[in-house]
Design an enzyme around this catalytic site. Structure first.
Site, PDB file in Angstrom:
ATOM      1  N   ILE A  95       0.848  -1.206   0.000  1.00  6.14           N
ATOM      2  CA  ILE A  95       0.000   0.000   0.000  1.00  6.14           C
ATOM      3  C   ILE A  95       0.881   1.254   0.000  1.00  6.14           C
ATOM      4  O   ILE A  95       0.635   2.202  -0.753  1.00  6.14           O
ATOM      5  CB  ILE A  95      -0.998  -0.018   1.182  1.00  6.14           C
ATOM      6  CG1 ILE A  95      -1.966  -1.200   1.016  1.00  6.14           C
ATOM      7  CG2 ILE A  95      -1.758   1.310   1.264  1.00  6.14           C
ATOM      8  CD1 ILE A  95      -2.905  -1.427   2.189  1.00  6.14           C
TER       9      ILE A  95
ATOM     10  N   HIS B 175     -13.270   4.632   8.576  1.00  9.45           N
ATOM     11  CA  HIS B 175     -12.568   3.405   8.148  1.00  9.45           C
ATOM     12  C   HIS B 175     -13.145   2.873   6.821  1.00  9.45           C
ATOM     13  O   HIS B 175     -13.779   1.814   6.803  1.00  9.45           O
ATOM     14  CB  HIS B 175     -12.647   2.320   9.238  1.00  9.45           C
ATOM     15  CG  HIS B 175     -11.613   1.242   9.043  1.00  9.45           C
ATOM     16  ND1 HIS B 175     -11.087   0.508  10.082  1.00  9.45           N
ATOM     17  CD2 HIS B 175     -11.013   0.761   7.918  1.00  9.45           C
ATOM     18  CE1 HIS B 175     -10.217  -0.369   9.607  1.00  9.45           C
ATOM     19  NE2 HIS B 175     -10.157  -0.237   8.295  1.00  9.45           N
TER      20      HIS B 175
ATOM     21  N   GLU C 256     -12.497   2.081  17.408  1.00  7.31           N
ATOM     22  CA  GLU C 256     -13.575   2.180  16.415  1.00  7.31           C
ATOM     23  C   GLU C 256     -14.821   1.433  16.872  1.00  7.31           C
ATOM     24  O   GLU C 256     -14.686   0.392  17.500  1.00  7.31           O
ATOM     25  CB  GLU C 256     -13.083   1.613  15.078  1.00  7.31           C
ATOM     26  CG  GLU C 256     -11.978   2.463  14.498  1.00  7.31           C
ATOM     27  CD  GLU C 256     -11.348   1.851  13.259  1.00  7.31           C
ATOM     28  OE1 GLU C 256     -11.926   0.929  12.673  1.00  7.31           O
ATOM     29  OE2 GLU C 256     -10.271   2.303  12.894  1.00  7.31           O
TER      30      GLU C 256
ATOM     31  N   ARG D 287      -3.818   1.621  11.058  1.00  4.37           N
ATOM     32  CA  ARG D 287      -4.627   1.226  12.202  1.00  4.37           C
ATOM     33  C   ARG D 287      -4.521   2.316  13.269  1.00  4.37           C
ATOM     34  O   ARG D 287      -3.455   2.921  13.425  1.00  4.37           O
ATOM     35  CB  ARG D 287      -4.130  -0.090  12.811  1.00  4.37           C
ATOM     36  CG  ARG D 287      -4.458  -1.333  12.010  1.00  4.37           C
ATOM     37  CD  ARG D 287      -5.942  -1.672  12.058  1.00  4.37           C
ATOM     38  NE  ARG D 287      -6.269  -2.878  11.327  1.00  4.37           N
ATOM     39  CZ  ARG D 287      -6.708  -2.923  10.067  1.00  4.37           C
ATOM     40  NH1 ARG D 287      -6.847  -1.810   9.368  1.00  4.37           N
ATOM     41  NH2 ARG D 287      -7.002  -4.075   9.501  1.00  4.37           N
TER      42      ARG D 287
HETATM   43  C1  8YV Z   1     -11.436  -3.595   5.883  1.00  6.79           C
HETATM   44  C2  8YV Z   1      -9.017  -3.063   6.385  1.00  6.79           C
HETATM   45  O1  8YV Z   1     -12.432  -2.638   6.046  1.00  6.79           O
HETATM   46  O2  8YV Z   1      -8.106  -4.619   4.887  1.00  6.79           O
HETATM   47  C3  8YV Z   1      -8.020  -4.079   5.977  1.00  6.79           C
HETATM   48  O3  8YV Z   1      -7.106  -4.356   6.771  1.00  6.79           O
HETATM   49  O4  8YV Z   1      -8.850  -2.408   7.338  1.00  6.79           O
HETATM   50  C4  8YV Z   1     -10.220  -2.840   5.547  1.00  6.79           C
HETATM   51  O5  8YV Z   1      -9.950  -3.067   4.223  1.00  6.79           O
HETATM   52  C5  8YV Z   1     -11.477  -4.458   7.074  1.00  6.79           C
HETATM   53  O6  8YV Z   1     -10.487  -5.396   7.122  1.00  6.79           O
HETATM   54  C6  8YV Z   1     -12.801  -5.193   7.112  1.00  6.79           C
HETATM   55  O7  8YV Z   1     -13.005  -5.668   8.348  1.00  6.79           O
END
Ligand code: 8YV
Length: 309
Positions: free
Chosen positions: A152, A276, A258, A229
């Protein structure tokens, strides 16, 4: 028929697709706890997400658990060590969300600097006829610091070339072949950066990595962007720095607790707050579902997951 314990609801479409091929126990529905006790021996797979996770206690309750298949790239809410201790593979859904999370990070960079959300509120409140907004900050040509040069982070860095930005990054170790400059000292990276973007994993290894010292180094002109996070940032220190003007601004998609966002953040004008939604587009969520289901299929057909964490 295989028996799956689904920890939390995903989309209706996904819930239906899963239930069409497997017996699914829905952990979030009333009476599920008793159902898990009753069927504990039969549960082969846990299906979960980055949000719902999977605790060591739950893993322990399932003596025949063979795999944990998760939706999302982050797996800090899954007790991977407890799974590993029993040789239970854990899969996530990497790569398919890189573009959308990076797009959102860039959206936050531009919004935080150019105060677009604030300007939108200003127009809607009918305040334009009685004055202007304070001048904003330019994005193009600025310095972009990235904390966590994974898939990312790399995609965020790629986006920045369209804005003629300089990029440096901090990681546990330099990324081999990376086109960007490595900074082993996070405080020095923060000092150098106009924007500090967090794209590292959550969990214990990065808890409160962005502490008072790092925020201080980013300084009154610097902007913090978090699409990683909430646990990566010392949130009380962030609120203090923003409130006292020791940090220029922040664009946040994630929080410590959250879905609860501290009122102090809500009250600040120089903060952009999102709920989020890094991966929350139709295209990416569908691709994440496909990735999860492909992992599940592979596991049942060949005993292995495709994208193990
Ligand atoms: C999702 C995320 O919303 O991929 C991740 O780690 O934080 C997000 O893409 C999440 O995982 C869904 O619970």
């Amino acid at each position: 028929m295989t028996c799956i314990l689904q920890i939390g609801p995903l989309t209706e479409r996904f819930n239906r697709r899963l239930a069409a091929e497997h017996e699914v126990l829905r952990f979030w529905e009333e009476g599920a706890d008793a159902l898990v006790n009753q069927h504990a021996q039969r549960i082969d797979v846990v299906v979960t997400s980055g949000r719902f996770g999977c605790t060591a206690e739950l893993i322990e309750r399932l003596p025949n658990l063979q795999a944990i298949i998760s939706f999302g790239v982050g797996y800090d809410a899954i007790d991977v060590a407890a799974a590993r201790a029993r040789n239970i593979p854990v899969s996530n859904t990497p790569d398919v969300l890189n573009d959308c999370v990076a797009d959102l990070a860039f959206g936050l960079i531009i919004d935080s600097a150019r105060q677009m959300s604030r300007a939108d509120r200003f127009v809607r409140a009918g305040e334009w006829p009685s004055g202007g907004l304070p001048l904003a900050k330019q994005v193009s040509g600025k310095r972009l610091g990235i904390v966590g040069m994974g898939r990312i982070g790399e995609t965020v860095a790629k986006r920045s070339s369209g804005f003629d930005m300089q990029v440096r990054y901090h990681n546990r170790r330099p990324v081999e072949g990376s086109a960007y400059g490595y900074e082993s000292n996070l405080v020095e990276l923060a000092q150098w950066s106009d924007f500090l973007v967090l794209t590292c994993p959550g969990g214990e290894s990065t808890r409160n990595l962005i502490n008072r010292g790092v925020l201080e180094a980013l300084g009154p002109k610097g902007i913090l962007i978090n699409v990683a996070r909430g646990s990566v940032v010392d949130e009380p220190a962030l609120i203090e720095a923003l409130t006292e003007g020791r940090l220029g601004g922040a664009g946040l998609d994630v929080y410590a607790q959250e879905p609860n966002v501290p009122q102090a953040l809500i009250d600040l004008p120089n903060v952009v707050l999102l709920p989020h939604i890094g991966s929350a587009t139709e295209e990416t969520r569908l691709a994440m579902e496909e990735s999860l289901l492909a992992n599940l299929r592979e596991f049942f057909e060949r005993g292995e997951v495709l994208t193990a964490v």
